[in-house]
Design a protein around this motif. Structure first.
Motif, PDB file in Angstrom:
ATOM      1  N   ASN A 178       0.863  -1.188   0.000  1.00 18.99           N
ATOM      2  CA  ASN A 178       0.000   0.000   0.000  1.00 18.99           C
ATOM      3  C   ASN A 178       0.894   1.230   0.000  1.00 18.99           C
ATOM      4  OD1 ASN A 178      -2.522  -1.419   0.256  1.00 18.99           O
ATOM      5  ND2 ASN A 178      -1.942  -1.825   2.375  1.00 18.99           N
ATOM      6  N   PHE A 179       0.529   2.232  -0.834  1.00 17.04           N
ATOM      7  CA  PHE A 179       1.377   3.397  -1.017  1.00 17.04           C
ATOM      8  C   PHE A 179       0.555   4.676  -1.079  1.00 17.04           C
ATOM      9  CE2 PHE A 179       3.212  -0.287  -3.068  1.00 17.04           C
ATOM     10  CZ  PHE A 179       4.516  -0.310  -2.590  1.00 17.04           C
ATOM     11  N   SER A 180       1.230   5.812  -0.862  1.00 16.17           N
ATOM     12  CA  SER A 180       0.624   7.126  -1.091  1.00 16.17           C
ATOM     13  C   SER A 180       1.605   7.951  -1.917  1.00 16.17           C
ATOM     14  CB  SER A 180       0.297   7.831   0.224  1.00 16.17           C
ATOM     15  OG  SER A 180       1.478   8.220   0.883  1.00 16.17           O
TER      16      SER A 180
ATOM     17  N   THR B 213      -3.721   7.408  -3.251  1.00 19.68           N
ATOM     18  CA  THR B 213      -3.296   6.209  -2.542  1.00 19.68           C
ATOM     19  C   THR B 213      -3.529   5.038  -3.485  1.00 19.68           C
ATOM     20  OG1 THR B 213      -5.458   5.925  -1.499  1.00 19.68           O
ATOM     21  CG2 THR B 213      -3.792   7.122  -0.238  1.00 19.68           C
ATOM     22  N   PHE B 214      -2.722   4.019  -3.344  1.00 21.10           N
ATOM     23  CA  PHE B 214      -2.877   2.855  -4.212  1.00 21.10           C
ATOM     24  C   PHE B 214      -2.287   1.631  -3.548  1.00 21.10           C
ATOM     25  CE2 PHE B 214       1.045   4.998  -5.393  1.00 21.10           C
ATOM     26  CZ  PHE B 214       1.970   3.986  -5.628  1.00 21.10           C
ATOM     27  N   TYR B 215      -2.789   0.480  -3.991  1.00 14.15           N
ATOM     28  CA  TYR B 215      -2.163  -0.770  -3.576  1.00 14.15           C
ATOM     29  C   TYR B 215      -1.808  -1.543  -4.830  1.00 14.15           C
ATOM     30  CZ  TYR B 215      -6.661  -3.263  -4.164  1.00 14.15           C
ATOM     31  OH  TYR B 215      -7.818  -3.801  -4.659  1.00 14.15           O
TER      32      TYR B 215
ATOM     33  N   ASP C  80      -5.744   2.362  -7.884  1.00 11.32           N
ATOM     34  CA  ASP C  80      -5.511   3.728  -7.434  1.00 11.32           C
ATOM     35  C   ASP C  80      -6.807   4.347  -6.929  1.00 11.32           C
ATOM     36  OD1 ASP C  80      -2.706   4.157  -8.558  1.00 11.32           O
ATOM     37  OD2 ASP C  80      -3.804   3.570 -10.369  1.00 11.32           O
ATOM     38  N   PHE C  81      -6.678   5.194  -5.903  1.00 12.19           N
ATOM     39  CA  PHE C  81      -7.808   5.946  -5.368  1.00 12.19           C
ATOM     40  C   PHE C  81      -7.431   7.421  -5.420  1.00 12.19           C
ATOM     41  CE2 PHE C  81      -7.753   1.778  -3.464  1.00 12.19           C
ATOM     42  CZ  PHE C  81      -9.059   1.353  -3.627  1.00 12.19           C
ATOM     43  N   PHE C  82      -8.164   8.203  -6.242  1.00  9.92           N
ATOM     44  CA  PHE C  82      -7.864   9.617  -6.433  1.00  9.92           C
ATOM     45  C   PHE C  82      -9.165  10.392  -6.509  1.00  9.92           C
ATOM     46  CE2 PHE C  82      -7.010  13.243  -9.332  1.00  9.92           C
ATOM     47  CZ  PHE C  82      -6.075  13.906  -8.555  1.00  9.92           C
ATOM     48  N   GLU C  83      -9.319  11.354  -5.604  1.00 10.81           N
ATOM     49  CA  GLU C  83     -10.509  12.202  -5.535  1.00 10.81           C
ATOM     50  C   GLU C  83     -11.805  11.385  -5.558  1.00 10.81           C
ATOM     51  OE1 GLU C  83      -9.917  15.165  -8.665  1.00 10.81           O
ATOM     52  OE2 GLU C  83      -8.938  16.438  -7.178  1.00 10.81           O
ATOM     53  N   GLY C  84     -11.833  10.349  -4.740  1.00 13.86           N
ATOM     54  CA  GLY C  84     -13.033   9.530  -4.593  1.00 13.86           C
ATOM     55  C   GLY C  84     -13.270   8.534  -5.715  1.00 13.86           C
ATOM     56  N   LYS C  85     -12.366   8.455  -6.664  1.00 10.42           N
ATOM     57  CA  LYS C  85     -12.532   7.514  -7.784  1.00 10.42           C
ATOM     58  C   LYS C  85     -11.501   6.410  -7.704  1.00 10.42           C
ATOM     59  CE  LYS C  85     -14.350  11.096 -10.768  1.00 10.42           C
ATOM     60  NZ  LYS C  85     -14.112  11.961 -11.890  1.00 10.42           N
TER      61      LYS C  85
ATOM     62  N   LYS D 114       8.817  13.193 -12.261  1.00 14.48           N
ATOM     63  CA  LYS D 114       9.352  12.479 -11.100  1.00 14.48           C
ATOM     64  C   LYS D 114       8.384  12.587  -9.942  1.00 14.48           C
ATOM     65  CE  LYS D 114      14.295  12.559 -11.844  1.00 14.48           C
ATOM     66  NZ  LYS D 114      15.587  12.987 -11.307  1.00 14.48           N
ATOM     67  N   GLY D 115       8.449  11.594  -9.078  1.00 19.11           N
ATOM     68  CA  GLY D 115       7.637  11.598  -7.874  1.00 19.11           C
ATOM     69  C   GLY D 115       8.241  10.695  -6.822  1.00 19.11           C
ATOM     70  N   THR D 116       7.669  10.732  -5.648  1.00 20.39           N
ATOM     71  CA  THR D 116       8.090   9.865  -4.558  1.00 20.39           C
ATOM     72  C   THR D 116       6.839   9.230  -3.956  1.00 20.39           C
ATOM     73  OG1 THR D 116      10.004  11.260  -4.071  1.00 20.39           O
ATOM     74  CG2 THR D 116       9.296   9.739  -2.342  1.00 20.39           C
ATOM     75  N   ALA D 117       6.864   7.922  -3.845  1.00 21.60           N
ATOM     76  CA  ALA D 117       5.767   7.178  -3.227  1.00 21.60           C
ATOM     77  C   ALA D 117       6.229   6.674  -1.872  1.00 21.60           C
ATOM     78  CB  ALA D 117       5.346   6.011  -4.118  1.00 21.60           C
ATOM     79  N   PHE D 118       5.324   6.709  -0.903  1.00 24.35           N
ATOM     80  CA  PHE D 118       5.629   6.268   0.452  1.00 24.35           C
ATOM     81  C   PHE D 118       4.822   5.018   0.767  1.00 24.35           C
ATOM     82  CE2 PHE D 118       6.692  10.677   0.270  1.00 24.35           C
ATOM     83  CZ  PHE D 118       7.857  10.760   0.995  1.00 24.35           C
ATOM     84  N   LYS D 119       5.492   4.028   1.322  1.00 24.86           N
ATOM     85  CA  LYS D 119       4.823   2.786   1.701  1.00 24.86           C
ATOM     86  C   LYS D 119       4.009   3.031   2.966  1.00 24.86           C
ATOM     87  CE  LYS D 119       5.521  -2.044   1.198  1.00 24.86           C
ATOM     88  NZ  LYS D 119       6.448  -3.090   0.811  1.00 24.86           N
TER      89      LYS D 119
END
Length: 125
Positions: free
Chosen positions: A32-34, A47-49, A57-62, A118-123
């Motif tokens: 699970n990540f954000s 957030t996503f798993y 993925d879960f983004f803005e309620g979708k 680029k981005g950074t995902a956090f577990k």
């Protein structure tokens, strides 16, 4: 003058010998990540798993589901399973650049698009 040259050489030699960035990509293949990004000046969180072959993925309620195809331990391709537009039909290439104990920094782009982001995902534990 020679002292400055030798000091500069020593500094750059030490810098060149430093250890490369950590890349323990297998620690981030599932879980699970954000991820937070800025869109039009506003911070947005996704957030996503991810399992070995699926990412949700879960983004803005979708909710959005994509297939995951691993190219190697640090690169994978996401393909949206239910695209609602031409843009969503494009696969996304993701390459993990560095890792820490709890996050990874990655580079991503739509396949065929030269622009990379680029981005950074956090577990999330």
């Amino acid at each position: 003058m020679i002292k400055k040259v030798l000091t500069s050489f020593l500094f750059f030699s030490i810098l060149a010998c430093s250890s490369p960035p950590q890349r323990n990509c297998s620690n981030f293949k599932t879980g699970n990540f954000s991820f937070t990004t800025e869109i039009d000046g506003v911070k947005k969180e996704t957030t996503f798993y991810r399992t070995e072959d699926t990412e949700v993925d879960f983004f803005e309620g979708k909710r959005d589901t994509s297939s995951v195809r691993w190219i190697n331990d640090c690169e994978y391709v996401l393909k949206n399973k239910n695209p609602k537009s031409k843009a969503e039909e494009k696969s996304i290439h993701i390459k993990i650049l560095t890792t820490t104990d709890s996050s990874y920094t990655f580079e991503y782009n739509a396949i065929g698009d030269k622009r990379k982001f680029k981005g950074t995902a956090f577990k999330i534990h």
